[in-house]
Scaffold this motif. Sequence first.
Motif, PDB file in Angstrom:
ATOM      1  N   UNK A   7       1.006  -0.476  -0.471  1.00 16.07           N
ATOM      2  CA  UNK A   7      -0.093   0.170   0.199  1.00 16.07           C
ATOM      3  C   UNK A   7       0.879   1.045  -0.588  1.00 16.07           C
ATOM      4  N   UNK A   8       2.182   1.273  -1.091  1.00 17.40           N
ATOM      5  CA  UNK A   8       3.133   2.403  -0.882  1.00 17.40           C
ATOM      6  C   UNK A   8       2.397   3.235  -1.351  1.00 17.40           C
ATOM      7  N   UNK A   9       2.124   5.309  -1.148  1.00 16.13           N
ATOM      8  CA  UNK A   9       1.096   5.966  -2.005  1.00 16.13           C
ATOM      9  C   UNK A   9       2.373   6.114  -3.198  1.00 16.13           C
ATOM     10  N   UNK A  10       2.390   6.354  -4.562  1.00 17.26           N
ATOM     11  CA  UNK A  10       2.267   6.997  -6.049  1.00 17.26           C
ATOM     12  C   UNK A  10       1.853   8.251  -6.316  1.00 17.26           C
ATOM     13  N   UNK A  11       2.152   9.425  -6.059  1.00 19.89           N
ATOM     14  CA  UNK A  11       1.837  10.713  -6.448  1.00 19.89           C
ATOM     15  C   UNK A  11       2.470  11.142  -8.395  1.00 19.89           C
ATOM     16  N   UNK A  12       1.442  10.762  -8.819  1.00 16.92           N
ATOM     17  CA  UNK A  12       1.710  10.822 -10.485  1.00 16.92           C
ATOM     18  C   UNK A  12       0.599  11.224 -11.493  1.00 16.92           C
ATOM     19  N   UNK A  13       1.121  12.403 -12.593  1.00 22.13           N
ATOM     20  CA  UNK A  13       0.184  12.775 -12.891  1.00 22.13           C
ATOM     21  C   UNK A  13      -0.528  12.075 -13.871  1.00 22.13           C
ATOM     22  N   UNK A  14      -1.629  12.311 -13.716  1.00 23.52           N
ATOM     23  CA  UNK A  14      -2.863  11.721 -14.498  1.00 23.52           C
ATOM     24  C   UNK A  14      -3.056  12.826 -15.418  1.00 23.52           C
ATOM     25  N   UNK A  15      -2.972  11.325 -16.564  1.00 23.62           N
ATOM     26  CA  UNK A  15      -2.675  12.575 -17.616  1.00 23.62           C
ATOM     27  C   UNK A  15      -3.995  12.852 -18.464  1.00 23.62           C
ATOM     28  N   UNK A  16      -5.522  12.056 -17.876  1.00 22.12           N
ATOM     29  CA  UNK A  16      -6.453  11.893 -18.725  1.00 22.12           C
ATOM     30  C   UNK A  16      -7.323  13.157 -17.857  1.00 22.12           C
ATOM     31  N   UNK A  17      -7.345  13.223 -16.411  1.00 22.95           N
ATOM     32  CA  UNK A  17      -8.104  14.405 -15.696  1.00 22.95           C
ATOM     33  C   UNK A  17      -6.698  15.300 -15.723  1.00 22.95           C
ATOM     34  N   UNK A  18      -5.949  15.932 -15.589  1.00 25.78           N
ATOM     35  CA  UNK A  18      -4.750  16.725 -15.936  1.00 25.78           C
ATOM     36  C   UNK A  18      -4.483  17.231 -14.333  1.00 25.78           C
ATOM     37  N   UNK A  19      -4.549  15.977 -13.742  1.00 26.87           N
ATOM     38  CA  UNK A  19      -3.968  16.797 -12.160  1.00 26.87           C
ATOM     39  C   UNK A  19      -3.541  15.341 -11.765  1.00 26.87           C
ATOM     40  N   UNK A  20      -2.797  15.648 -11.039  1.00 28.23           N
ATOM     41  CA  UNK A  20      -1.814  14.320  -9.826  1.00 28.23           C
ATOM     42  C   UNK A  20      -2.822  13.774  -8.935  1.00 28.23           C
TER      43      UNK A  20
END
Length: 248
Positions: A7-20
Amino acid sequence: MMTEEKRTIHVLKDEKLGVDREYVAVDRAANVGEMIVIVEPENTSGDVANAGHYGLIIEDDSVKNALIADFKGFDNHFVLDDGIQRVGEAGNYYHVLEPTDIVHIDGERYRLEDRKAEVGERVFYVNKENGKSDGIDTIVTSAGVDIVYVREYKDDTGEAVCSICHGYYYVLTPVQDATEPKESDVITVLANLGAEVAELKRTVAHHQAEFNALREQLAKVASGGGTKMELTGNFIADIIIGLKKAGL
């Protein structure tokens, strides 16, 4: 053998939504179109992805029983120029990144909720057919039967937007992070607790005094003290009052 990653959290940009967006790493086989994170490289020659590098699965190479991943666009450092690499030939040495419903906007965390928005809530448009959004959030000013009216903004094409149909936006609900209690809060709680204990002691002492007085009067009756009138009238009334004061 793969390293454990629970359950490690990774923050990446969601290209479809346009937000992290927040993702969780899951130990399973990846599908084309999914993002992965390397957890244990197959070799250490220096020209392959290293632990912690991100990639996007772009092809399933069934002949070699492996997947082809594109590691470009994730701030990864590589010797290879094209960033294309096979993964999984020596087993699943990656984890799949599955999206959560938590996004990051202007440094704050929000939960994506697919429901009708209320006045004052923050929303952003999303095409539910393809899941794409311009990633621009706004505030609901009023709500109608079929649409919500929002603070006017310009989308990624430059077109002005002042309303969005229900079912074509996400409500952004702030996520409150759990915080540890401050030292001052603990001191206040202890002080209040001490005051309550002191009040309880005073109450017990008061009832004890009433009980002692009642016991003395009963002792007089048992020893023959007092008049018949006191026993049948005033004394009985005193006993009842004493019992009530003692909470009995």
